[in-house]
Design a protein around this motif. Structure first.
Motif, PDB file in Angstrom:
ATOM      1  N   LEU A   1       4.697  15.728   1.770  1.00 43.12           N
ATOM      2  CA  LEU A   1       5.474  16.927   1.425  1.00 43.12           C
ATOM      3  C   LEU A   1       6.144  17.551   2.647  1.00 43.12           C
ATOM      4  N   THR A   2       5.540  17.413   3.818  1.00 49.51           N
ATOM      5  CA  THR A   2       5.965  18.135   5.021  1.00 49.51           C
ATOM      6  C   THR A   2       6.983  17.310   5.803  1.00 49.51           C
ATOM      7  N   ALA A   3       8.253  17.768   5.784  1.00 51.70           N
ATOM      8  CA  ALA A   3       9.337  16.985   6.389  1.00 51.70           C
ATOM      9  C   ALA A   3       9.094  16.727   7.880  1.00 51.70           C
ATOM     10  N   GLU A   4       8.572  17.749   8.572  1.00 48.59           N
ATOM     11  CA  GLU A   4       8.339  17.586  10.010  1.00 48.59           C
ATOM     12  C   GLU A   4       7.316  16.470  10.264  1.00 48.59           C
ATOM     13  N   PHE A   5       6.298  16.403   9.430  1.00 50.81           N
ATOM     14  CA  PHE A   5       5.301  15.334   9.575  1.00 50.81           C
ATOM     15  C   PHE A   5       5.951  13.968   9.344  1.00 50.81           C
ATOM     16  N   VAL A   6       6.851  13.902   8.377  1.00 47.72           N
ATOM     17  CA  VAL A   6       7.523  12.619   8.095  1.00 47.72           C
ATOM     18  C   VAL A   6       8.349  12.199   9.313  1.00 47.72           C
ATOM     19  N   ARG A   7       9.043  13.165   9.925  1.00 46.86           N
ATOM     20  CA  ARG A   7       9.852  12.852  11.116  1.00 46.86           C
ATOM     21  C   ARG A   7       8.959  12.351  12.251  1.00 46.86           C
TER      22      ARG A   7
ATOM     23  N   ALA B   1       3.429  14.464  -4.101  1.00 49.18           N
ATOM     24  CA  ALA B   1       2.441  13.587  -4.743  1.00 49.18           C
ATOM     25  C   ALA B   1       2.412  13.796  -6.253  1.00 49.18           C
ATOM     26  N   LEU B   2       2.904  14.956  -6.710  1.00 42.80           N
ATOM     27  CA  LEU B   2       2.888  15.239  -8.148  1.00 42.80           C
ATOM     28  C   LEU B   2       4.093  14.636  -8.859  1.00 42.80           C
ATOM     29  N   ASP B   3       4.997  14.062  -8.090  1.00 48.98           N
ATOM     30  CA  ASP B   3       6.186  13.425  -8.673  1.00 48.98           C
ATOM     31  C   ASP B   3       6.589  12.294  -7.722  1.00 48.98           C
ATOM     32  N   LEU B   4       5.760  11.286  -7.636  1.00 50.36           N
ATOM     33  CA  LEU B   4       5.916  10.259  -6.596  1.00 50.36           C
ATOM     34  C   LEU B   4       7.253   9.518  -6.734  1.00 50.36           C
ATOM     35  N   PRO B   5       8.002   9.418  -5.638  1.00 53.10           N
ATOM     36  CA  PRO B   5       9.330   8.801  -5.715  1.00 53.10           C
ATOM     37  C   PRO B   5       9.264   7.269  -5.688  1.00 53.10           C
ATOM     38  N   PHE B   6       8.477   6.694  -6.595  1.00 50.65           N
ATOM     39  CA  PHE B   6       8.328   5.239  -6.672  1.00 50.65           C
ATOM     40  C   PHE B   6       8.262   4.812  -8.131  1.00 50.65           C
ATOM     41  N   GLU B   7       8.688   3.566  -8.371  1.00 47.80           N
ATOM     42  CA  GLU B   7       8.656   2.988  -9.712  1.00 47.80           C
ATOM     43  C   GLU B   7       7.211   2.808 -10.190  1.00 47.80           C
ATOM     44  N   ASP B   8       7.060   2.699 -11.495  1.00 48.75           N
ATOM     45  CA  ASP B   8       5.741   2.370 -12.065  1.00 48.75           C
ATOM     46  C   ASP B   8       5.257   1.034 -11.477  1.00 48.75           C
ATOM     47  N   MET B   9       3.988   0.902 -11.309  1.00 46.32           N
ATOM     48  CA  MET B   9       3.324  -0.367 -10.949  1.00 46.32           C
ATOM     49  C   MET B   9       3.918  -1.027  -9.700  1.00 46.32           C
ATOM     50  N   SER B  10       4.159  -0.237  -8.660  1.00 43.91           N
ATOM     51  CA  SER B  10       4.769  -0.787  -7.436  1.00 43.91           C
ATOM     52  C   SER B  10       3.742  -1.226  -6.403  1.00 43.91           C
ATOM     53  N   PHE B  11       2.502  -0.747  -6.506  1.00 45.66           N
ATOM     54  CA  PHE B  11       1.561  -0.936  -5.387  1.00 45.66           C
ATOM     55  C   PHE B  11       0.249  -1.606  -5.822  1.00 45.66           C
TER      56      PHE B  11
ATOM     57  N   GLN C   1       9.822  11.719   2.497  1.00 44.81           N
ATOM     58  CA  GLN C   1       9.346  13.018   2.076  1.00 44.81           C
ATOM     59  C   GLN C   1       9.297  13.046   0.558  1.00 44.81           C
ATOM     60  N   GLY C   2       8.253  13.599  -0.004  1.00 43.04           N
ATOM     61  CA  GLY C   2       8.161  13.676  -1.456  1.00 43.04           C
ATOM     62  C   GLY C   2       6.882  14.366  -1.857  1.00 43.04           C
TER      63      GLY C   2
ATOM     64  N   VAL D   1       0.839  -1.212   0.000  1.00 42.05           N
ATOM     65  CA  VAL D   1       0.000   0.000   0.000  1.00 42.05           C
ATOM     66  C   VAL D   1       0.871   1.258   0.000  1.00 42.05           C
ATOM     67  N   LEU D   2       0.460   2.274  -0.757  1.00 46.45           N
ATOM     68  CA  LEU D   2       1.082   3.599  -0.680  1.00 46.45           C
ATOM     69  C   LEU D   2       0.056   4.583  -0.144  1.00 46.45           C
ATOM     70  N   ASP D   3       0.420   5.322   0.920  1.00 47.31           N
ATOM     71  CA  ASP D   3      -0.450   6.371   1.471  1.00 47.31           C
ATOM     72  C   ASP D   3       0.099   7.725   1.006  1.00 47.31           C
ATOM     73  N   VAL D   4      -0.652   8.412   0.177  1.00 45.84           N
ATOM     74  CA  VAL D   4      -0.209   9.695  -0.393  1.00 45.84           C
ATOM     75  C   VAL D   4      -0.707  10.842   0.499  1.00 45.84           C
ATOM     76  N   GLY D   5       0.228  11.648   0.981  1.00 48.90           N
ATOM     77  CA  GLY D   5      -0.111  12.710   1.948  1.00 48.90           C
ATOM     78  C   GLY D   5      -0.345  12.071   3.301  1.00 48.90           C
ATOM     79  N   SER D   6       0.648  11.291   3.737  1.00 45.86           N
ATOM     80  CA  SER D   6       0.459  10.391   4.897  1.00 45.86           C
ATOM     81  C   SER D   6       0.453  11.114   6.237  1.00 45.86           C
TER      82      SER D   6
END
Ligand code: SAM
Length: 257
Positions: free
Chosen positions: A78-84, A106-116, A103-104, A51-56
């Motif tokens: 997107l929010t580094a503090e939230f990721v921490r 959603a408009l440029d997801l740092p994951f390969e195609d067809m990963s989830f 951190q990343g 599973v990928l949660d976008v805007g986690s």
């Protein structure tokens, strides 16, 4: 029913529900957990899904999915503090083997195609103007036949929302579309709707409780996250729902091409 006497001693039916009810009675704001539970029921998890949660955010939904169903979840925000903080809470809850964050955008997801198998997103799209790009990225990282699970705030017929709201202090970072327009954009991006639920009513009840709680805050609540104008946010959330300025929906869609 447990089949050994020690387990029987410790087993209480619906313990999770009892704890949730007790926390609520103690005035602990459980945030959006009921909304997460509703969306998870709509998806129907088997437990083996990636599973990928976008805007986690702080990671509530991702930890819930890993804990409840055993699936492996990655969160991106997107929010580094939230990721921490999400990483810290995940360490404290012993879920690091199941959940990771990065951190990343959603408009440029740092994951390969067809990963989830499942892309999940709660309450994040309303900060994102370029929905065509957002939904295209979500489709790209999904396996064909994979599911997209969304919980979003949508524009209602009652006029623009009153600010501040929990996702924006001012209109500059708030982008709401009607459910119909959202559905059209999702279909154009390559999704087919499987389930679509208007969740405005149950959200209205939760918003009423939160606006009431804002009068006499408990030590632990969303005010810790939202900052000094959290009371105005709670009141506006309720008003925006009551005046049909916003509606909410849960949707499960399938990648069709
Ligand atoms: C209202 S919070 C919801 C957090 C979480 N999904 C939850 O339900 O608890 C919205 C989140 O979306 C994130 N977000 C907004 N725009 C984003 C973008 N372009 N890419 C990734 N995350 C984004 C924000 O940083 C924030 O954590």
């Amino acid at each position: 029913m447990a089949d050994n006497p020690v387990e029987t001693h410790y087993t209480r039916d619906d313990l999770g529900q009892r704890i949730l009810a007790a926390l609520k009675a103690a005035g602990k704001d459980l945030g959006q957990l009921p909304a997460t539970v509703r969306l998870a029921e709509l998806v129907g998890f088997a437990g083996m899904e990636r599973v990928l949660d976008v805007g986690s955010g702080l990671g509530g939904p991702s930890r819930y999915l890993a804990w409840r169903f055993g699936c492996r979840v990655s969160g991106v925000d997107l929010t580094a503090e939230f990721v921490r903080v999400a990483e810290m809470l995940t360490r404290l809850t012993g879920l690091v083997d199941k959940v990771d964050y990065r951190q990343g955008n959603a408009l440029d997801l740092p994951f390969e195609d067809m990963s989830f198998d499942i892309v999940w997103s709660q309450n994040a799209a309303m900060n994102i103007a370029d929905r065509d790009r957002l939904y295209a990225e979500m489709r790209r990282v999904l396996k064909p036949g994979g599911k997209l699970a969304l919980q979003e705030v949508a524009a209602g017929p009652g006029g623009p929302p009153q600010y501040p709201v929990p996702w924006a202090r001012e209109p500059r970072i708030s982008f709401l579309f009607t459910p119909e327009a959202t559905r059209e954009m999702l279909e154009a991006a390559g999704f087919r709707g499987l389930d679509w639920q208007d969740t405005t009513e149950p959200s209205l009840e939760a918003a009423r409780r939160r606006a009431q709680a804002a009068e006499a805050p408990a030590p632990l609540g969303t005010h810790v996250i939202l900052g000094p104008d959290w009371q105005a946010m709670a009141k506006n959330s309720l008003r925006n729902l009551e005046e049909h300025r916003v509606t909410l929906f849960n949707a499960v869609l399938e990648r069709v091409r």
